[in-house]
Design a protein around this motif. Structure first.
Motif, PDB file in Angstrom:
ATOM      1  N   THR A  34       0.831  -1.209   0.000  1.00 43.41           N
ATOM      2  CA  THR A  34       0.000   0.000   0.000  1.00 43.41           C
ATOM      3  C   THR A  34       0.867   1.261   0.000  1.00 43.41           C
ATOM      4  OG1 THR A  34      -1.547  -1.294   1.324  1.00 43.41           O
ATOM      5  CG2 THR A  34      -2.006   1.062   1.118  1.00 43.41           C
ATOM      6  N   TRP A  35       1.946   1.223   0.793  1.00 39.05           N
ATOM      7  CA  TRP A  35       2.873   2.372   0.762  1.00 39.05           C
ATOM      8  C   TRP A  35       3.475   2.520  -0.633  1.00 39.05           C
ATOM      9  CZ3 TRP A  35       2.832   6.117   4.073  1.00 39.05           C
ATOM     10  CH2 TRP A  35       2.382   5.889   5.379  1.00 39.05           C
ATOM     11  N   ALA A  36       3.794   1.380  -1.267  1.00 40.41           N
ATOM     12  CA  ALA A  36       4.441   1.452  -2.585  1.00 40.41           C
ATOM     13  C   ALA A  36       3.450   1.862  -3.680  1.00 40.41           C
ATOM     14  CB  ALA A  36       5.082   0.096  -2.916  1.00 40.41           C
ATOM     15  N   TYR A  37       2.302   1.172  -3.771  1.00 40.09           N
ATOM     16  CA  TYR A  37       1.373   1.408  -4.894  1.00 40.09           C
ATOM     17  C   TYR A  37       0.504   2.652  -4.685  1.00 40.09           C
ATOM     18  CZ  TYR A  37       2.543  -3.003  -7.157  1.00 40.09           C
ATOM     19  OH  TYR A  37       3.213  -4.015  -7.812  1.00 40.09           O
ATOM     20  N   GLN A  38      -0.140   2.723  -3.501  1.00 38.28           N
ATOM     21  CA  GLN A  38      -1.049   3.859  -3.299  1.00 38.28           C
ATOM     22  C   GLN A  38      -0.260   5.102  -2.850  1.00 38.28           C
ATOM     23  OE1 GLN A  38      -2.146   0.539  -2.582  1.00 38.28           O
ATOM     24  NE2 GLN A  38      -3.177   0.947  -4.524  1.00 38.28           N
ATOM     25  N   GLY A  39       0.814   4.896  -2.069  1.00 42.59           N
ATOM     26  CA  GLY A  39       1.619   6.027  -1.620  1.00 42.59           C
ATOM     27  C   GLY A  39       2.513   6.547  -2.737  1.00 42.59           C
ATOM     28  N   ALA A  40       3.554   5.770  -3.067  1.00 40.13           N
ATOM     29  CA  ALA A  40       4.508   6.245  -4.081  1.00 40.13           C
ATOM     30  C   ALA A  40       3.905   6.223  -5.487  1.00 40.13           C
ATOM     31  CB  ALA A  40       5.753   5.361  -4.047  1.00 40.13           C
ATOM     32  N   GLY A  41       3.137   5.177  -5.802  1.00 43.47           N
ATOM     33  CA  GLY A  41       2.585   5.053  -7.161  1.00 43.47           C
ATOM     34  C   GLY A  41       1.509   6.094  -7.428  1.00 43.47           C
ATOM     35  N   ARG A  42       0.452   6.101  -6.616  1.00 42.79           N
ATOM     36  CA  ARG A  42      -0.674   7.028  -6.837  1.00 42.79           C
ATOM     37  C   ARG A  42      -0.421   8.415  -6.266  1.00 42.79           C
ATOM     38  NH1 ARG A  42      -2.784   4.002 -10.572  1.00 42.79           N
ATOM     39  NH2 ARG A  42      -4.084   2.268  -9.903  1.00 42.79           N
ATOM     40  N   GLY A  43       0.533   8.516  -5.330  1.00 41.35           N
ATOM     41  CA  GLY A  43       0.813   9.818  -4.728  1.00 41.35           C
ATOM     42  C   GLY A  43      -0.211  10.227  -3.683  1.00 41.35           C
ATOM     43  N   LEU A  44      -0.850   9.248  -3.030  1.00 46.01           N
ATOM     44  CA  LEU A  44      -1.820   9.592  -1.978  1.00 46.01           C
ATOM     45  C   LEU A  44      -1.104  10.117  -0.730  1.00 46.01           C
ATOM     46  CD1 LEU A  44      -4.308   6.656  -2.511  1.00 46.01           C
ATOM     47  CD2 LEU A  44      -4.818   9.083  -2.748  1.00 46.01           C
ATOM     48  N   ASP A  45      -1.842  10.872   0.060  1.00 44.52           N
ATOM     49  CA  ASP A  45      -1.282  11.553   1.226  1.00 44.52           C
ATOM     50  C   ASP A  45      -0.767  10.529   2.257  1.00 44.52           C
ATOM     51  OD1 ASP A  45      -0.844  12.970   3.545  1.00 44.52           O
ATOM     52  OD2 ASP A  45      -2.618  14.243   3.306  1.00 44.52           O
ATOM     53  N   PRO A  46       0.528  10.598   2.587  1.00 44.65           N
ATOM     54  CA  PRO A  46       1.076   9.651   3.568  1.00 44.65           C
ATOM     55  C   PRO A  46       0.380   9.723   4.914  1.00 44.65           C
ATOM     56  CG  PRO A  46       2.820  11.080   2.677  1.00 44.65           C
ATOM     57  CD  PRO A  46       1.544  11.524   2.055  1.00 44.65           C
ATOM     58  N   ASP A  47      -0.136  10.895   5.281  1.00 48.14           N
ATOM     59  CA  ASP A  47      -0.837  10.996   6.579  1.00 48.14           C
ATOM     60  C   ASP A  47      -2.120  10.166   6.553  1.00 48.14           C
ATOM     61  OD1 ASP A  47       1.102  12.640   7.535  1.00 48.14           O
ATOM     62  OD2 ASP A  47      -0.005  14.500   7.165  1.00 48.14           O
ATOM     63  N   PRO A  90      -3.167  -7.832 -19.024  1.00 49.48           N
ATOM     64  CA  PRO A  90      -2.903  -7.000 -17.851  1.00 49.48           C
ATOM     65  C   PRO A  90      -4.186  -6.615 -17.120  1.00 49.48           C
ATOM     66  CG  PRO A  90      -2.580  -5.743 -19.883  1.00 49.48           C
ATOM     67  CD  PRO A  90      -2.830  -7.164 -20.289  1.00 49.48           C
ATOM     68  N   ASP A  91      -4.139  -6.627 -15.758  1.00 51.30           N
ATOM     69  CA  ASP A  91      -5.305  -6.171 -15.003  1.00 51.30           C
ATOM     70  C   ASP A  91      -5.279  -4.647 -14.919  1.00 51.30           C
ATOM     71  OD1 ASP A  91      -3.723  -5.362 -12.784  1.00 51.30           O
ATOM     72  OD2 ASP A  91      -3.772  -7.392 -11.949  1.00 51.30           O
ATOM     73  N   ARG A  92      -6.227  -4.067 -14.155  1.00 43.51           N
ATOM     74  CA  ARG A  92      -6.368  -2.605 -14.131  1.00 43.51           C
ATOM     75  C   ARG A  92      -5.069  -1.924 -13.693  1.00 43.51           C
ATOM     76  NH1 ARG A  92      -7.687   1.230 -10.630  1.00 43.51           N
ATOM     77  NH2 ARG A  92      -7.783  -0.258  -8.928  1.00 43.51           N
ATOM     78  N   ILE A  93      -4.399  -2.468 -12.658  1.00 42.90           N
ATOM     79  CA  ILE A  93      -3.198  -1.800 -12.138  1.00 42.90           C
ATOM     80  C   ILE A  93      -1.992  -2.066 -13.047  1.00 42.90           C
ATOM     81  CG2 ILE A  93      -1.625  -1.635 -10.149  1.00 42.90           C
ATOM     82  CD1 ILE A  93      -4.055  -2.181  -8.339  1.00 42.90           C
ATOM     83  N   GLU A  94      -1.941  -3.264 -13.634  1.00 46.88           N
ATOM     84  CA  GLU A  94      -0.807  -3.597 -14.520  1.00 46.88           C
ATOM     85  C   GLU A  94      -0.762  -2.701 -15.768  1.00 46.88           C
ATOM     86  OE1 GLU A  94      -0.131  -8.344 -13.456  1.00 46.88           O
ATOM     87  OE2 GLU A  94      -1.539  -7.769 -15.025  1.00 46.88           O
ATOM     88  N   ARG A  95      -1.860  -1.966 -16.041  1.00 47.94           N
ATOM     89  CA  ARG A  95      -1.886  -1.096 -17.223  1.00 47.94           C
ATOM     90  C   ARG A  95      -1.198   0.246 -16.982  1.00 47.94           C
ATOM     91  NH1 ARG A  95      -7.577  -2.735 -20.111  1.00 47.94           N
ATOM     92  NH2 ARG A  95      -7.246  -4.943 -19.748  1.00 47.94           N
ATOM     93  N   GLU A  96      -0.624   0.445 -15.795  1.00 49.76           N
ATOM     94  CA  GLU A  96       0.021   1.721 -15.466  1.00 49.76           C
ATOM     95  C   GLU A  96       1.321   1.928 -16.256  1.00 49.76           C
ATOM     96  OE1 GLU A  96      -0.666   4.350 -13.816  1.00 49.76           O
ATOM     97  OE2 GLU A  96      -2.665   3.679 -13.205  1.00 49.76           O
ATOM     98  N   THR A  97       1.865   3.164 -16.125  1.00 50.85           N
ATOM     99  CA  THR A  97       3.082   3.523 -16.877  1.00 50.85           C
ATOM    100  C   THR A  97       4.343   2.964 -16.210  1.00 50.85           C
ATOM    101  OG1 THR A  97       3.371   5.499 -15.533  1.00 50.85           O
ATOM    102  CG2 THR A  97       2.036   5.740 -17.532  1.00 50.85           C
ATOM    103  N   LEU A  98       5.432   2.960 -16.996  1.00 53.73           N
ATOM    104  CA  LEU A  98       6.734   2.504 -16.490  1.00 53.73           C
ATOM    105  C   LEU A  98       7.155   3.337 -15.284  1.00 53.73           C
ATOM    106  CD1 LEU A  98       8.213   0.226 -17.879  1.00 53.73           C
ATOM    107  CD2 LEU A  98       9.701   1.907 -18.963  1.00 53.73           C
ATOM    108  N   ASP A  99       6.907   4.631 -15.360  1.00 55.15           N
ATOM    109  CA  ASP A  99       7.294   5.545 -14.285  1.00 55.15           C
ATOM    110  C   ASP A  99       6.592   5.178 -12.965  1.00 55.15           C
ATOM    111  OD1 ASP A  99       8.641   7.893 -13.426  1.00 55.15           O
ATOM    112  OD2 ASP A  99       6.655   8.835 -13.309  1.00 55.15           O
ATOM    113  N   PHE A 100       5.329   4.809 -13.067  1.00 56.78           N
ATOM    114  CA  PHE A 100       4.555   4.370 -11.897  1.00 56.78           C
ATOM    115  C   PHE A 100       5.279   3.186 -11.223  1.00 56.78           C
ATOM    116  CE2 PHE A 100       1.220   1.426 -10.311  1.00 56.78           C
ATOM    117  CZ  PHE A 100       0.456   2.250  -9.490  1.00 56.78           C
ATOM    118  N   PHE A 101       5.693   2.210 -12.028  1.00 53.42           N
ATOM    119  CA  PHE A 101       6.335   1.024 -11.457  1.00 53.42           C
ATOM    120  C   PHE A 101       7.744   1.319 -10.959  1.00 53.42           C
ATOM    121  CE2 PHE A 101       3.061  -0.854 -14.246  1.00 53.42           C
ATOM    122  CZ  PHE A 101       2.339  -1.495 -13.249  1.00 53.42           C
TER     123      PHE A 101
END
Ligand code: Z5A
Length: 208
Positions: A101-114, A152-163
């Motif tokens: 969750t820290w990796a995908y939703q935090g770093a990947g999606r850029g959601l608020d760490p708080d 690819p599933d919904r998340i696997e369709r993301e960009t290289l930068d995301f991963f």
């Protein structure tokens, strides 16, 4: 709680699923009672949430919806599978957990760490894995392995930068918590990966 909680983490195609049952079998051979599970999912209800999370859909899923669904699945998983297994004394082997969750939703999606930290506190109530095996593989190599397998599933369709952000986050978390994480060089051939895992199993068996 007397069991042990072991999580497997890493990017797409890193080889977690390929090694999960093998790891469980090696621990069982050594006399350990093992429960194998995965996230999102692990229980009937949480697997239904997983389907909603991963299925491509015409209506784009808001990032906040994705995060809340992941925590909803995790709350169910913890209450009905992980905590009871740990209370029985099992070693729980879980394919992905909170670090994802820290990796995908935090770093990947850029959601608020708080926000992530607040939900982590509410849902996990202080539970931290005893050991996290981080399967680290260059992004292009992992995606190429995963791409050969299926649509690819919904998340696997993301960009290289995301991963790349995800890999970077995982590596930073491993550096910050060397007592919990063990790094697996997952870009190597399957036999070389298993040789590294053997060493980690040996170390974990000293816990008993
Ligand atoms: N997600 C999230 O966003 N937030 C969260 O908090 C959590 C999850 C918990 C789960 O889907 C998705 O949920 C995931 C993150 C998100 N993202 N996506 N998409 P999943 O379980 O389907 O995705 P995954 O965990 O990334 O599975 P994966 O892509 O299958 O990766 P893997 O399990 O690490 O790889 P694998 O299936 O073992 O191997 C992939 C292929 O490579 C397969 O054909 C193997 O035969 C091959 N392979 C494996 N190892 C090797 C070696 N060493 N050499 C050569 N080939 C190999």
């Amino acid at each position: 709680m007397s069991g042990r909680f072991i999580t497997l983490e890493g990017g797409e195609g890193a080889g977690k699923s390929s090694n999960l049952q093998w790891l469980a079998a090696r621990l069982r051979e050594a006399g350990v009672a093992v429960t194998v599970t995965r996230e999102p999912g692990g229980t009937d209800l949480a697997e239904r949430i997983r389907q909603v999370l991963l299925a491509p859909s015409d209506e784009p899923m808001a990032d906040l919806t994705e995060m809340l669904l992941i925590f909803a699945a995790r709350a169910q998983h913890l209450a009905t599978l992980i905590r009871p297994a740990l209370d029985r004394g099992d070693w729980v082997l879980c394919d992905r957990f909170m670090d994802a969750t820290w990796a995908y939703q935090g770093a990947g999606r850029g959601l608020d760490p708080d926000d992530l930290a607040a939900l982590e506190k509410v849902v996990l109530k202080g539970l931290v894995p005893d050991r996290t095996l981080l399967f680290d593989v260059p992004v292009s190599q992992g995606l190429s392995r995963a791409g050969k397998r299926s649509e690819p599933d919904r998340i696997e369709r993301e960009t290289l930068d995301f991963f790349e952000r995800i890999r970077d986050c995982y590596r930073r978390r491993a550096e910050a918590e060397p007592q919990r994480f063990r790094l697996v060089d997952a870009g190597r051939d399957p036999a070389a990966v298993r040789a590294q895992l053997e060493a980690h199993i040996k170390e974990m068996l000293t816990w008993r």
